[in-house]
Design an enzyme around this catalytic site. Structure first.
Site, PDB file in Angstrom:
ATOM      1  N   SER A 146     102.981  57.091   6.167  1.00  0.00           N
ATOM      2  CA  SER A 146     101.552  57.320   7.125  1.00  0.00           C
ATOM      3  C   SER A 146     101.754  56.342   8.608  1.00  0.00           C
ATOM      4  O   SER A 146     100.903  56.343   9.504  1.00  0.00           O
ATOM      5  CB  SER A 146     100.347  57.846   6.345  1.00  0.00           C
ATOM      6  N   TRP A 149     104.104  56.679  11.005  1.00  0.00           N
ATOM      7  CA  TRP A 149     103.999  57.937  11.992  1.00  0.00           C
ATOM      8  C   TRP A 149     103.479  57.070  13.245  1.00  0.00           C
ATOM      9  O   TRP A 149     103.982  57.757  14.182  1.00  0.00           O
ATOM     10  CB  TRP A 149     103.286  58.932  11.049  1.00  0.00           C
ATOM     11  N   HIS A 150     102.453  56.277  12.665  1.00  0.00           N
ATOM     12  CA  HIS A 150     101.739  55.751  14.206  1.00  0.00           C
ATOM     13  C   HIS A 150     102.332  54.993  15.208  1.00  0.00           C
ATOM     14  O   HIS A 150     102.436  54.574  16.306  1.00  0.00           O
ATOM     15  CB  HIS A 150     100.301  54.702  13.526  1.00  0.00           C
ATOM     16  N   GLY A 151     103.920  54.239  13.982  1.00  0.00           N
ATOM     17  CA  GLY A 151     104.498  53.499  15.204  1.00  0.00           C
ATOM     18  C   GLY A 151     105.287  52.582  13.997  1.00  0.00           C
ATOM     19  O   GLY A 151     105.230  52.627  13.396  1.00  0.00           O
TER      20      GLY A 151
END
Length: 223
Positions: A146, A149-151
């Site tokens: 997760s 997923w943000h970067g």
């Protein structure tokens, strides 16, 4: 046509009114709150080495508010717009900063995304229907993914790992699984959960690990 989409002749004015109110609340959170506190947050975190003490505390607190109002604001706008067309979208944020544990926080924060990670990462790995050790590994993998997923930045991985570790520790030490607490105990746990999330956001917002570590090293330096 999907069953949740109503025909035009069945237009519900009460539902449309609710949708407009939801959109207005979303725009307020995004444009009035998030965008305004972002000015101070950006000023500090874009030049973090120029600040110490209270300025870092305030910027960290403001970012905690900013990211919630940003994400939940967009969500409210989308839900309100959908309501105008008779479409019911899931509620995506349920007062997450009033959670009494990290586990509860993730049941209230960005629900559509956290549900996706649960269904397509955590459960396929075995979820909690495995040994305790493997269960903890599954939790950590899910939260690290997760973060990714943000970067593709190590700060996001650490942010995810911190939340994963927190959930593991809760599983080990918190025997009471009922988070419907009341009174002083509830207030204390909500406060502690909020503080944990606030400081974890430092890694999410900082541009590098060194910047995040600088914040933690100087955030309580009041002189």
């Amino acid at each position: 046509m999907l069953p949740q989409i109503k025909a035009y002749h069945e237009f519900n004015y009460e539902q449309a009114t609710y949708g407009l109110k939801l959109m207005a609340w979303g725009f307020f959170k995004k444009l009035v709150i998030a965008d305004n506190v972002a000015v101070y947050v950006d000023r500090v975190f874009d030049n973090v080495y120029n600040f110490k003490g209270f300025a870092l505390i305030l910027a960290t607190f403001f970012f905690t508010i900013q990211i919630y109002c940003d994400f939940s604001g967009y969500s409210d706008i989308a839900r309100g717009t959908a309501k105008l067309f008779g479409i019911d979208l899931m509620e995506n944020f349920r007062s997450p900063y009033f959670s009494a544990s990290i586990r509860e926080f993730w049941s209230r924060w960005h629900i559509s995304l956290s549900t996706w990670f649960r269904d397509y990462v955590y459960i396929p790995l075995g979820g909690n229907r495995v040994s305790k050790t493997r269960h903890y590994i599954n939790l950590m993998i899910t939260f690290i993914v997760s973060g990714l997923w943000h970067g593709a930045n190590l700060t996001f991985i650490i942010w995810g790992g911190i939340h994963g570790l927190a959930q593991i520790l809760e599983n080990i030490f918190m025997k009471d699984k009922n988070y419907q607490l009341h009174g002083f105990e509830w207030c204390v746990k909500v406060f502690m959960t909020f503080i944990f999330c606030m400081f974890a956001w430092v890694f999410f917002r900082a541009q590098s690990i060194n910047e995040a570590l600088y914040v933690f090293a100087n955030i309580f330096q009041l002189i």
